[in-house]
Structures are given as structure tokens and as C-alpha cells.
Design an enzyme around this catalytic site. Structure first.
Site, mmCIF file in Angstrom:
data_model
loop_
_atom_site.group_PDB
_atom_site.id
_atom_site.type_symbol
_atom_site.label_atom_id
_atom_site.label_comp_id
_atom_site.label_asym_id
_atom_site.label_seq_id
_atom_site.Cartn_x
_atom_site.Cartn_y
_atom_site.Cartn_z
ATOM 1 N N ASP A 157 6.425 -5.790 -0.455
ATOM 2 C CA ASP A 157 6.971 -7.074 -0.904
ATOM 3 C C ASP A 157 5.980 -8.236 -0.916
ATOM 4 O OD1 ASP A 157 9.648 -6.345 -1.549
ATOM 5 O OD2 ASP A 157 10.046 -6.102 0.581
ATOM 6 N N ASP B 82 12.296 -2.634 -8.248
ATOM 7 C CA ASP B 82 11.936 -3.981 -7.773
ATOM 8 C C ASP B 82 10.413 -4.163 -7.673
ATOM 9 O OD1 ASP B 82 14.199 -2.641 -6.726
ATOM 10 O OD2 ASP B 82 14.570 -4.156 -5.217
HETATM 11 N N1 GLY Z 1 14.342 -5.525 -2.779
HETATM 12 C C1 GLY Z 1 14.736 -6.681 -3.421
HETATM 13 C C2 GLY Z 1 16.183 -6.785 -3.715
HETATM 14 O O1 GLY Z 1 17.013 -6.568 -2.865
HETATM 15 O O2 GLY Z 1 16.516 -7.106 -4.808
#
Ligand code: GLY
Length: 392
Positions: free
Chosen positions: A112, A177
Site C-alpha cells: 500500500d 487494488d
Molecule cells: N485495499 C483497498 C480497499 O479496501 O479498497
């Protein structure tokens, strides 16, 4: 030609040349957002913490101090408000709150970092050209790159040695993501003149096109790879309704990620991928007329399912950029979603909603987390969309 006909033709020509993007609402919506986030800033200053959402008892819930994928969004929103208002208060706030997690640039245990450091320090560098911010981004990109496996052709999203991820039997999970972490890599290649970051990002995007997408251009959430030989071990969901369903925010991340990949590569393959995802989202029949999707396109109890406003905010911000690149006209979809988000249905009244801008988002229904709540990233992408909309 009669006057009425000439007038009508004029209106049609003007709307075609404006691609349907209206001019009148972003200024007021930005002002409203600033008023609301001024209250949230006071709360954050008092607690010395970064706001994330509302907890089950209705209180403000903050980001975890040791690492939280959402920690970059509040300072990022402050940067957008600084861009719009030029008020030093927002610059000071952005700097203060992004400093709280600066040391996380060394973390190599999660993908992230792109989200976190691009939305905060990335916007900060864009607006101030502060060289120290650039250095932070380079370090974060180096940490992120340790997760790239050239045999798989992807950045690993989650480690599988602890938490709920350790219970799924995965080896090298990659989530849609993850496309959002590429912008940091593209920028850092430009900063350093070193192509290695961009090359990894492009490889990741190509592998994602190959393995994440279905015939109908929807995307699965998780693809698990064999890290030894790059084979696909399986396709799953983590935050969606089912392995074969289309989690709404995942579709939005894909749309945004491929639009960005096109911005930095100008490779038509990525533009076409973004356009295909946009069509899936925009033309999905069960989505209500206001354009705000249910949390999963195949959720079993539609129409009695929560919407996900965060997915709509991410989608519309991406569409605003895609519309500049594409020959197709996404203007009507943009107008519809922007008008819905700005309405009382989704924008909170001043002083309500624990001082977040938007209501009715969903974090993760399968985990029982953050259902029908405000989320700091819904607000961030909405503000970004308002700034983009105003520039039209
Ligand atoms: N991992 C990012 C989200 O929950 O959208």
C-alpha cells in the site's frame, strides 16, 4: 432555419464540445467540503491522530499508528484544499499529518505504499516542489519494488504469514487494488531517470490485464500466483460477494489504475483497458439511476444491498482523466455521478457525519467492517474529482 432550430443546434454543439461536463456546481461543493473538513481538522488536531471513518458506536475512528493503508488520504485531502484555497492552514495540516507516518516509507511488508505516499507526499511535491517530499517518495518506491517478482510479473499485494490472509492458502496474492500503487513508481522513474520503477509498473499492468479480467471486462479481486514459476494458482475474492462476482471498488481501482498507466506510457492497450472497464461500470443494468453502485455488482439481495459511495468517487475521478484521453464521451456519466455525490443523499450536512464529507461507503462487508459509513478515501477521491471537474 428558424430561430428555435438555430438555438437548439447551438445548444447541441456547445454540449458536444463541453463533453457534457457542467460548470456550475464544483465551486459550491468545494466550499461545502472545506467547511466540513475544517471541523474534521479541529478534531484531528485535538486527538493528534488521522481520521479514517466512524466506528460501530458512532465515534470517530483513527488510522492505526503502526501502519494503515488509508493514512495518506486525510493529508491528501488537505493538499487538495490547499490547492483550491491557497490557505496556509491546509498546507500546515497536510505537512503535519503526513509527517506522522513518514517512517513507514521503509516498510516492505505491504503493497500500500503507493496509495499512502502518492496521495500525501506526492500531492505535496506536485504543489510545493519540496525536494524532501521527493526523497520520501523515492524511498517508498524502493521499498515497494522489493515486492516485485519478475517471474510472476507482479508486485505482491499481501504477505501470507499472518492475519486473515494466512488462512486462505495463498502464496503470492495480487489484488486489483494494486494497480493504484503504480503511480508512485511512474513518478519516481521520472524523478530519478531510472526506468526500473516504470518497467516494473508496466509489467504489473500487463500481467493484470492477462489474468485479472473476465470476458465481460469485469475484474476478479485476488489472483494468487505461484512465486516459483508465475502460474496462476487460483482466483478469489477478499472484499467482494463471491470469487466470481465484481466487487464495486475493485472495478473502480482498475479503471483508475489503467487510466494512470496510460497517462505515463501512452500505450493504447492501457487506454482500451480503462475504456472497457468504464463501460462495464457505466452500463451495468442493476446500478440505480443516480450512478452510485451497490458494493458488489452481483450482491445477492440487490436492490436491498448497501451502496458504495467510495467506488463512485474513485470512478468519477478516474473518468474525468480518462475523458481527456479517450475519443469516447464519458461526460454524461461524469455529470450524473458528480451531481449525485453533491446531493444531500450523499453529501453530509455541515457538522454532521462526524465531519466527513460523504456518507454511505463500504469498507469490507465479508469482514463485517465499515458498512454504510464515511471513509477518508471516499472524501479524498471526491475532492480530487471536484478539483478536476472545476478545471474542465
Ligand atoms: N485495499 C483497498 C480497499 O479496501 O479498497
Amino acid at each position: 432555419m428558424s430561430f428555435i432550430k438555430t438555438l437548439l443546434l447551438g445548444v447541441i454543439v456547445i454540449s458536444i464540445s463541453c463533453k457534457g461536463v457542467k460548470e456550475e456546481n464544483p465551486k459550491t461543493a468545494i466550499q461545502k467540503a472545506e467547511n466540513q473538513l475544517s471541523f474534521l481538522l479541529q478534531d484531528a488536531e485535538k486527538a493528534n491522530l488521522i481520521p479514517r471513518t466512524i466506528d460501530k458506536t458512532g465515534n470517530l475512528h483513527w488510522t492505526h499508528l503502526n501502519f494503515d493503508w488509508t493514512e495518506g488520504f486525510f493529508p491528501g485531502s488537505c493538499w487538495y484544499l490547499f490547492e483550491e484555497t491557497k490557505d496556509e492552514k491546509w498546507k500546515k495540516a497536510a505537512e503535519k499529518f503526513q509527517d506522522m507516518f513518514q517512517e513507514h516509507k521503509y516498510k516492505t511488508t505491504n503493497h500500500d505504499l503507493g496509495f499512502i505516499f502518492n496521495c500525501s507526499f506526492g500531492n505535496g511535491f506536485r504543489l510545493t516542489k519540496n525536494k524532501a517530499f521527493k526523497e520520501v517518495m523515492i524511498t517508498a518506491a524502493d521499498s515497494l519494488l522489493t515486492r516485485f517478482n519478475p517471474v510472476v510479473g507482479c508486485i505482491k499485494s499481501w504477505d501470507t504469514d499472518k492475519g486473515w490472509q494466512s488462512q486462505r492458502g495463498w502464496k503470492f496474492p495480487v489484488i486489483i487494488d494494486n494497480m493504484m500503487n503504480l503511480e508512485l513508481l511512474f513518478k519516481v522513474s521520472e524523478f530519478t531517470n531510472d526506468p526500473k520503477y516504470k518497467e516494473a509498473a508496466v509489467t504489473h499492468a500487463n500481467t493484470t490485464i492477462k489474468n485479472h479480467f473476465r470476458e465481460d471486462n469485469s475484474s476478479v479481486h485476488v489472483v494468487d500466483y505461484d512465486s516459483e514459476n508465475g502460474a496462476v494458482r487460483g482466483k478469489y475474492t477478499a472484499q467482494g460477494a463471491a470469487d466470481d462476482s465484481s466487487w464495486a471498488r475493485g472495478q473502480a481501482w482498475g479503471l483508475y489504475g489503467f487510466t494512470i498507466t496510460y497517462r505515463y506510457t501512452r500505450d493504447k492497450v492501457f487506454l482500451e483497458q480503462a475504456e472497457k472497464i468504464a463501460h462495464y461500470i457505466i452500463n451495468f443494468k442493476e446500478t440505480p439511476k443516480d450512478g452510485i453502485p451497490y458494493w458488489d455488482y452481483q450482491a445477492s439481495k440487490i436492490p436491498n444491498e448497501p451502496r458504495d459511495v467510495s467506488a463512485a468517487a474513485i470512478t468519477v475521478s478516474a473518468l474525468l482523466e480518462l475523458n481527456n484521453f479517450s475519443d469516447q464521451d464519458f461526460g454524461p456519466a461524469i455529470d450524473k455521478i458528480m451531481n449525485s455525490l453533491a446531493s444531500d443523499q450523499y453529501t453530509a450536512q455541515l457538522g454532521e457525519n462526524k465531519h466527513f464529507i460523504l456518507k454511505h461507503s463500504v469498507g469490507s462487508i465479508p469482514h463485517g467492517n465499515e458498512i454504510d459509513v464515511p471513509l477518508n478515501y471516499a472524501d479524498y477521491y471526491y475532492l480530487e474529482a471536484l478539483v478536476r471537474y472545476k478545471k474542465k
